[in-house]
Design a protein around this motif. Structure first.
Motif, short mmCIF file in Angstrom:
data_model
loop_
_atom_site.label_atom_id
_atom_site.label_comp_id
_atom_site.label_asym_id
_atom_site.label_seq_id
_atom_site.Cartn_x
_atom_site.Cartn_y
_atom_site.Cartn_z
N PRO A 47 0.80 -1.24 0.00
CA PRO A 47 0.00 0.00 0.00
C PRO A 47 0.83 1.28 0.00
CG PRO A 47 -0.06 -1.05 2.16
CD PRO A 47 0.58 -2.03 1.22
N LYS A 48 2.00 1.25 0.60
CA LYS A 48 2.84 2.45 0.66
C LYS A 48 4.06 2.33 -0.24
CE LYS A 48 1.37 3.40 5.39
NZ LYS A 48 0.46 2.23 5.40
N GLY A 49 4.13 1.23 -0.98
CA GLY A 49 5.20 1.06 -1.93
C GLY A 49 6.24 0.02 -1.51
N ALA A 50 6.77 -0.68 -2.48
CA ALA A 50 7.86 -1.64 -2.29
C ALA A 50 8.59 -1.73 -3.62
CB ALA A 50 7.32 -3.00 -1.86
N ARG A 51 9.91 -1.87 -3.57
CA ARG A 51 10.66 -1.88 -4.82
C ARG A 51 12.04 -2.51 -4.60
NH1 ARG A 51 13.95 3.63 -5.47
NH2 ARG A 51 14.31 4.12 -3.27
N ARG A 52 12.68 -2.80 -5.73
CA ARG A 52 14.07 -3.24 -5.73
C ARG A 52 14.94 -1.99 -5.88
NH1 ARG A 52 16.03 -8.07 -3.92
NH2 ARG A 52 14.23 -9.49 -3.93
N VAL A 53 15.58 -1.59 -4.78
CA VAL A 53 16.50 -0.45 -4.84
C VAL A 53 17.70 -0.82 -5.69
CG1 VAL A 53 17.94 1.10 -3.48
CG2 VAL A 53 15.76 0.30 -2.56
N GLU A 54 18.18 -2.04 -5.50
CA GLU A 54 19.22 -2.64 -6.31
C GLU A 54 18.82 -4.09 -6.55
OE1 GLU A 54 22.95 -2.25 -4.32
OE2 GLU A 54 22.72 -0.09 -4.00
N LYS A 55 19.56 -4.79 -7.35
CA LYS A 55 19.22 -6.17 -7.67
C LYS A 55 19.10 -7.01 -6.42
CE LYS A 55 20.68 -10.18 -10.39
NZ LYS A 55 21.69 -10.72 -11.34
N VAL A 70 18.46 -7.07 2.56
CA VAL A 70 19.67 -7.14 1.73
C VAL A 70 20.13 -8.58 1.60
CG1 VAL A 70 22.02 -6.31 1.43
CG2 VAL A 70 20.32 -4.85 2.55
N ASP A 71 20.25 -9.06 0.36
CA ASP A 71 20.76 -10.40 0.11
C ASP A 71 22.22 -10.49 0.54
OD1 ASP A 71 18.32 -10.83 -1.05
OD2 ASP A 71 19.05 -10.77 -3.13
N LYS A 72 22.62 -11.71 0.89
CA LYS A 72 24.02 -11.94 1.25
C LYS A 72 24.64 -12.93 0.27
CE LYS A 72 23.35 -11.08 6.19
NZ LYS A 72 23.49 -11.64 7.57
N PRO A 73 25.87 -12.64 -0.18
CA PRO A 73 26.52 -13.54 -1.14
C PRO A 73 26.92 -14.87 -0.46
CG PRO A 73 28.03 -11.83 -0.42
CD PRO A 73 26.70 -11.49 0.17
N PRO A 74 27.13 -15.93 -1.26
CA PRO A 74 27.07 -15.90 -2.73
C PRO A 74 25.61 -15.87 -3.20
CG PRO A 74 27.51 -18.12 -1.95
CD PRO A 74 27.56 -17.25 -0.73
N TYR A 75 25.36 -15.14 -4.26
CA TYR A 75 24.00 -14.96 -4.76
C TYR A 75 23.60 -16.13 -5.66
CZ TYR A 75 25.20 -10.23 -3.26
OH TYR A 75 25.62 -9.14 -2.55
N GLU A 76 23.40 -17.27 -5.04
CA GLU A 76 23.06 -18.47 -5.82
C GLU A 76 22.14 -19.35 -5.00
OE1 GLU A 76 27.04 -21.05 -4.73
OE2 GLU A 76 27.09 -19.73 -6.46
N GLU A 77 21.58 -20.35 -5.66
CA GLU A 77 20.55 -21.19 -5.06
C GLU A 77 21.03 -21.93 -3.82
OE1 GLU A 77 17.47 -24.78 -6.34
OE2 GLU A 77 18.65 -23.73 -7.85
N MET A 78 22.27 -22.37 -3.81
CA MET A 78 22.75 -23.22 -2.73
C MET A 78 23.58 -22.47 -1.68
SD MET A 78 21.32 -25.96 -3.53
CE MET A 78 22.03 -27.00 -2.25
N GLY A 79 23.53 -21.15 -1.67
CA GLY A 79 24.30 -20.43 -0.67
C GLY A 79 23.81 -19.02 -0.46
N GLY A 80 24.32 -18.38 0.59
CA GLY A 80 23.95 -17.00 0.86
C GLY A 80 22.55 -16.88 1.45
N LEU A 81 22.00 -15.68 1.37
CA LEU A 81 20.67 -15.37 1.88
C LEU A 81 19.95 -14.52 0.85
CD1 LEU A 81 18.52 -15.18 4.17
CD2 LEU A 81 19.79 -13.19 5.02
N ARG A 82 18.73 -14.91 0.50
CA ARG A 82 17.98 -14.19 -0.52
C ARG A 82 16.59 -13.82 -0.01
NH1 ARG A 82 17.77 -18.76 -3.65
NH2 ARG A 82 18.91 -19.70 -1.92
#
Length: 223
Positions: A47-55, A70-82
């Protein structure tokens, strides 16, 4: 959970989960990352907005200001935080943010009025009496789901494996699994149990014993 009152929502969806199809009535409010496949579509619900500031940076605006994930690397399926935006429940005034890492497929609730963030699951099913909700998450490598029932203050009232297990020949084995969770008219959580060794199935209800403990009732013996 936020002190925000959880109200009944008019929107209800049939949730196609890997092992759970969540069935709900029109009086029950459900949020699920399983059905929110396209984030840019879900972002439009905020209702007040949501967006991708960066990828790898998600921003959600609440009445208390902006909250960034904020995602944490590594930016892949089996690691990090998305993180991924999954949707908004207008009556509950809550956003569901998907949380994926190498151990759990889960999610967090962000309450629009207070800006409070609390752990939940990839799917959240609110009770019709506005006092509780079920959160569903999946642990990597586990056959089945973990369910937690929270009260309106965010306290876990029941938590465990969505099914029954027992030792068979000294090995922990799944005897039955639970699916189709929904709240009945008495605001008690029900689910279908399915035996793994046969076609036996039925309905169980999460009920409080005379001692005050919550447990599933109605399960018959699996052959």
């Amino acid at each position: 959970m936020s002190s925000t009152v959880i109200s009944r929502a008019l929107v209800c969806a049939t949730l196609a989960l890997a092992s759970t199809a969540v069935l709900c009535r029109e009086s029950q409010s459900t949020l699920s990352c399983e059905t929110a496949k396209v984030e840019r579509t879900a972002l439009g619900q905020a209702p007040k907005g949501a967006r991708r500031v960066e990828k790898h940076v998600l921003e959600v605006i609440t009445a208390k200001g902006a909250k960034r994930f904020v995602d944490k690397p590594p930016y892949e399926e089996m690691g990090g935080l998305r993180w991924r935006y999954c949707g908004y429940a207008p009556q509950a005034k809550a956003h569901l943010i998907e949380r994926m890492d190498e151990d759990f497929y889960s999610g967090d609730l962000l309450f629009d009025d207070t800006g409070r963030l609390m752990h939940a699951g990839h799917t959240v099913l609110f009770s019709p009496d506005e006092k509780e909700f079920l959160a569903i998450e999946q642990e990597d490598g586990v056959d089945g789901e973990n369910w937690t029932v929270y009260d309106a203050a965010g306290k876990a009232k029941w938590k465990g494996y969505a099914g029954t297990t027992a030792k068979v020949d000294g090995i922990d084995s799944v005897i039955s699994t639970f699916d189709h969770p929904q709240w009945n008219n008495q605001s008690k959580l029900t689910a279908r149990f399915v035996c793994t060794s046969s076609k036996t199935h039925g309905v169980v209800t999460l009920s409080r014993s005379p001692s005050g403990n919550l447990s599933w009732r109605g399960h018959v013996k699996c052959s």
